[in-house]
Design an enzyme around this catalytic site. Structure first.
Site, PDB file in Angstrom:
ATOM      1  CD  GLU A  34     -16.441 -79.478   1.027  1.00  0.00           C
ATOM      2  OE1 GLU A  34     -17.599 -79.080   0.837  1.00  0.00           O
ATOM      3  OE2 GLU A  34     -16.167 -80.399   1.827  1.00  0.00           O
ATOM      4  CE1 TYR A 117     -19.728 -76.698   4.067  1.00  0.00           C
ATOM      5  CE2 TYR A 117     -19.151 -76.557   1.730  1.00  0.00           C
ATOM      6  CZ  TYR A 117     -19.309 -77.292   2.889  1.00  0.00           C
ATOM      7  OH  TYR A 117     -19.039 -78.628   2.880  1.00  0.00           O
ATOM      8  CG  ASP A 135     -23.469 -78.321   4.283  1.00  0.00           C
ATOM      9  OD1 ASP A 135     -23.985 -78.433   5.421  1.00  0.00           O
ATOM     10  OD2 ASP A 135     -23.069 -79.301   3.638  1.00  0.00           O
TER      11      ASP A 135
END
Ligand code: SF4
Length: 347
Positions: A34, A117, A135
């Site tokens: 991520e 997020y 996102d």
């Protein structure tokens, strides 16, 4: 068999790309992927992901690494604060959470570099927490799907999107729903020319029904990038040159570069290093050149002033507190992309 009312499940199982971090529920691997994928496309991020988890396969190995080692692996990815935050985060997880990621959104968000997020992504993929991960791609899909005309990316708009998606995800497994929304944004609901006929929301999407795909999402107005002028000094003396590590709190903190000065305007015709070096038989100045380097919030005009000197010791007297290196050794040190552009031209 797909769950009743879960529009994304069958689509995801048939159409989604196989990506290595989708095969795992290990929060460390999910977190690494991520962070790498923030501001980075999958194709560009994949080799970095493999290199990173090979070099640092666990929280412990990352927490115990040196800053130079981590920044070297990150070299070329940009946004280096991500790597520095990951080191800090790994040290905190090791010390305060006994090396295991916490399994609540509130605790995850206390860790450096983990915002709404990333906490939602780790929380849903690793711990099955029911929370939408929002996102840029997901904002675009949601704005079109629900016909939202408010500019995206503001806290208010994110709250609205979160409430709508939370409702939407009810019949679906949380991890699958979030992965599917991201995948729809990345592969189908693209910024230009979305492929609506391939989308599981084709029959209910407001933008599709009202033909608003070109209008939505409405973007927030961004500030123009600031112009920054930097003058760099490259010396070649008997095959040696000098570098410095950036220690000030900037996007390039911890990276190695040629000694430099920041100016308020382009000093193209004025040699800022003239007090250091005089053109004589020992020192020769070569033609400087300027590179324009674009970052998200800055446009950098960087001029490289080049000198060759007969004796390294003469340079050493003038230029203090810098790292003296053989030209062949420079590549072992982590450097930003602008520095790599300079190196391509001069070495
Ligand atoms: S139907 Fe088209 S516009 Fe709507 S979410 Fe799907 S791809 Fe995007």
């Amino acid at each position: 068999m797909t769950r009743m009312g879960c529009k994304t499940e069958q689509w995801y199982e048939e159409k989604a790309r196989n990506l290595p971090w989708r095969e795992t529920s290990d929060p460390y691997l999910i977190w690494v992927s991520e962070i790498i994928l923030q501001q980075t496309r999958v194709a560009q991020g994949l080799p970095f992901y493999y290199n990173f988890i090979t070099k640092f396969p666990s929280v412990k190995s990352l927490a115990e690494a040196s800053e130079d080692e981590v920044l070297k692996i990150w070299q070329g990815l940009g946004y280096y604060s991500r790597a520095r935050n990951m080191m800090k985060a790994a040290q905190i997880i090791l010390k305060e959470y006994k090396g295991s990621f916490p399994d609540s959104i509130e605790e995850l968000k206390k860790i450096p570099g983990i915002g709404n997020y990333t906490a939602a992504a780790i929380g849903s993929f690793a711990f099955n927490i029911r929370i939408p991960a929002i996102d840029g791609n997901v904002r675009r899909v949601a704005s079109r799907l629900y016909g939202l005309h408010e500019p995206i990316g503001t806290p208010n708009s994110d709250k609205k999107i979160e409430a709508l998606l939370l409702n939407e995800m009810q019949p679906c497994p949380p991890a699958l729903f979030n992965q599917a929304m991201m995948e729809i944004g990345a592969t189908v609901c693209k910024p230009a020319n979305p492929e609506c006929t391939q989308c599981p929301y084709e029959d209910v999407c407001v933008a599709r029904i009202k033909n608003l795909q070109k209008i939505l999402p409405v973007k927030s107005v961004k500030k123009a990038p600031r112009e920054v002028y930097l003058d760099y000094l490259f010396i070649n003396a008997e095959g040696f040159t000098w570098l410095q590590k950036r220690t000030t709190d900037s996007i390039w903190k911890g990276l190695y570069e040629f000694p430099n000065i920041q100016n308020t305007k382009n000093s193209k015709d004025v040699n800022p290093f003239q007090d250091w070096f005089v053109n004589n038989e020992d020192t020769q100045m070569h033609k400087p050149f300027t590179i324009k380097h674009q970052l998200t919030h800055q446009t950098i005009f960087a001029t490289l002033w080049q000198f060759s000197c007969k004796e390294a010791n003469i340079v050493e007297e003038k230029i203090q507190d810098k790292l003296r290196l053989k030209l062949s050794e420079i590549h072992a040190f982590p450097a930003h992309r602008l520095m790599l552009k300079f190196l391509e031209k001069v070495i």
